[in-house]
Design a protein around this motif. Structure first.
Motif, short mmCIF file in Angstrom:
data_model
loop_
_atom_site.label_atom_id
_atom_site.label_comp_id
_atom_site.label_asym_id
_atom_site.label_seq_id
_atom_site.Cartn_x
_atom_site.Cartn_y
_atom_site.Cartn_z
N VAL A 148 0.85 -1.19 0.00
CA VAL A 148 0.00 0.00 0.00
C VAL A 148 0.88 1.24 0.00
O VAL A 148 2.03 1.20 0.45
CB VAL A 148 -0.94 0.05 1.23
N ASN A 149 0.35 2.34 -0.52
CA ASN A 149 1.07 3.60 -0.38
C ASN A 149 0.58 4.29 0.89
O ASN A 149 -0.33 3.79 1.56
CB ASN A 149 0.92 4.48 -1.63
N HIS A 150 1.14 5.43 1.22
CA HIS A 150 0.83 6.07 2.50
C HIS A 150 -0.62 6.51 2.60
O HIS A 150 -1.16 6.62 3.69
CB HIS A 150 1.77 7.25 2.77
N LYS A 151 -1.28 6.74 1.49
CA LYS A 151 -2.68 7.17 1.51
C LYS A 151 -3.64 6.02 1.79
O LYS A 151 -4.75 6.24 2.26
CB LYS A 151 -3.06 7.80 0.16
N ILE B 21 0.62 -4.05 10.98
CA ILE B 21 2.07 -3.98 11.03
C ILE B 21 2.59 -3.98 9.61
O ILE B 21 2.23 -4.86 8.82
CB ILE B 21 2.66 -5.13 11.86
N LEU B 22 3.39 -2.97 9.27
CA LEU B 22 3.91 -2.80 7.93
C LEU B 22 5.43 -2.89 7.92
O LEU B 22 6.08 -2.45 8.87
CB LEU B 22 3.52 -1.43 7.37
N SER B 23 5.95 -3.40 6.82
CA SER B 23 7.38 -3.38 6.58
C SER B 23 7.64 -2.24 5.60
O SER B 23 7.19 -2.27 4.47
CB SER B 23 7.83 -4.70 5.99
N THR B 24 8.34 -1.21 6.06
CA THR B 24 8.57 -0.02 5.25
C THR B 24 10.06 0.17 5.02
O THR B 24 10.88 -0.59 5.53
CB THR B 24 8.02 1.24 5.96
N SER B 25 10.40 1.21 4.30
CA SER B 25 11.81 1.53 4.06
C SER B 25 12.51 1.99 5.34
O SER B 25 13.72 1.98 5.42
CB SER B 25 11.93 2.61 2.99
N GLN B 26 11.73 2.39 6.36
CA GLN B 26 12.30 2.82 7.63
C GLN B 26 12.13 1.77 8.72
O GLN B 26 12.18 2.08 9.90
CB GLN B 26 11.66 4.15 8.06
N GLY B 27 11.89 0.52 8.33
CA GLY B 27 11.76 -0.56 9.29
C GLY B 27 10.34 -1.04 9.44
O GLY B 27 9.44 -0.63 8.70
N ILE B 28 10.12 -1.89 10.42
CA ILE B 28 8.79 -2.45 10.68
C ILE B 28 8.09 -1.51 11.66
O ILE B 28 8.58 -1.26 12.76
CB ILE B 28 8.92 -3.88 11.22
N VAL B 29 6.93 -1.00 11.23
CA VAL B 29 6.20 0.00 12.02
C VAL B 29 4.71 -0.34 12.05
O VAL B 29 4.24 -1.16 11.27
CB VAL B 29 6.39 1.43 11.45
N THR B 30 3.98 0.33 12.94
CA THR B 30 2.53 0.17 13.00
C THR B 30 1.88 1.10 11.98
O THR B 30 2.53 1.99 11.42
CB THR B 30 1.99 0.50 14.40
N ASP B 31 0.59 0.91 11.77
CA ASP B 31 -0.14 1.73 10.81
C ASP B 31 -0.16 3.20 11.21
O ASP B 31 -0.06 4.08 10.36
CB ASP B 31 -1.56 1.20 10.61
N ARG B 32 -0.25 3.50 12.49
CA ARG B 32 -0.28 4.89 12.95
C ARG B 32 1.03 5.61 12.63
O ARG B 32 1.04 6.75 12.16
CB ARG B 32 -0.54 4.95 14.45
N VAL B 33 2.13 4.93 12.88
CA VAL B 33 3.45 5.51 12.60
C VAL B 33 3.63 5.70 11.10
O VAL B 33 4.14 6.73 10.65
CB VAL B 33 4.57 4.63 13.19
N ALA B 34 3.19 4.72 10.31
CA ALA B 34 3.32 4.82 8.86
C ALA B 34 2.52 6.00 8.32
O ALA B 34 3.00 6.73 7.45
CB ALA B 34 2.85 3.52 8.20
N SER C 20 1.67 8.75 10.01
CA SER C 20 2.24 10.01 10.47
C SER C 20 3.54 10.35 9.72
O SER C 20 3.83 11.51 9.48
CB SER C 20 2.50 9.98 11.98
N ARG C 21 4.32 9.33 9.34
CA ARG C 21 5.55 9.57 8.59
C ARG C 21 5.34 9.54 7.08
O ARG C 21 6.31 9.68 6.33
CB ARG C 21 6.58 8.50 8.95
N ARG C 22 4.10 9.32 6.65
CA ARG C 22 3.74 9.24 5.23
C ARG C 22 4.55 8.15 4.52
O ARG C 22 5.18 8.38 3.50
CB ARG C 22 3.92 10.59 4.55
N LEU C 23 4.49 6.93 5.11
CA LEU C 23 5.22 5.78 4.58
C LEU C 23 4.24 4.75 4.05
O LEU C 23 3.21 4.50 4.66
CB LEU C 23 6.05 5.11 5.68
#
Length: 127
Positions: A84-87, A100-113, A115-118
């Motif tokens: 998914v994209n940040h939107k 729980i998402l795996s992003t370019s900045q590590g494994i984060v929760t949906d809220r963090v993703a 807020s960081r637009r990940l």
């Protein structure tokens, strides 16, 4: 043949909750350790411990006799990844659960993703 360590972890937690166990153990991987840290931070488990022998032990959390973790669902699987994209980062149960998402900045929760637009790969839903 590959072994899906994350699905194994979620299944062991689900089974331990079903029989009312206080602790659950499984092999340590980097992803399992990061997800255990997120579960502790979000208040779904009491604590976790990483043993040098290569095992990770979670102390499960209960409210009376009901487990705090009521459902764990794997979304991306080895044969089908979901990105998914940040939107489009989903809200689980209107914000009561976490994705729980795996992003370019590590494994984060949906809220963090959000807020960081990940964006990234959705690993699992937990509520």
């Amino acid at each position: 043949m590959t072994h899906d360590n994350l699905s194994d972890m979620l299944t062991r937690i689900r089974n331990a909750n079903a029989v009312g166990m206080q602790t659950v153990s499984f092999p340590t991987t980097r992803i399992n350790r990061q997800i255990a840290h997120l579960l502790e931070t979000e208040g779904f488990i009491d604590s976790f411990r990483d043993y040098p022998a290569g095992s990770l032990m979670l102390q499960l959390k209960y409210k009376g006799k009901k487990p705090s973790l009521t459902s764990l669902r794997r979304i991306s699987k080895p044969g089908r990844q979901v990105y998914v994209n940040h939107k489009d980062v989903p809200k689980v149960l209107g914000g009561m659960g976490i994705a729980i998402l795996s992003t370019s900045q590590g494994i984060v929760t949906d809220r963090v993703a959000r807020s960081r637009r990940l964006g990234g790969e959705i690993l699992c839903y937990i509520w």
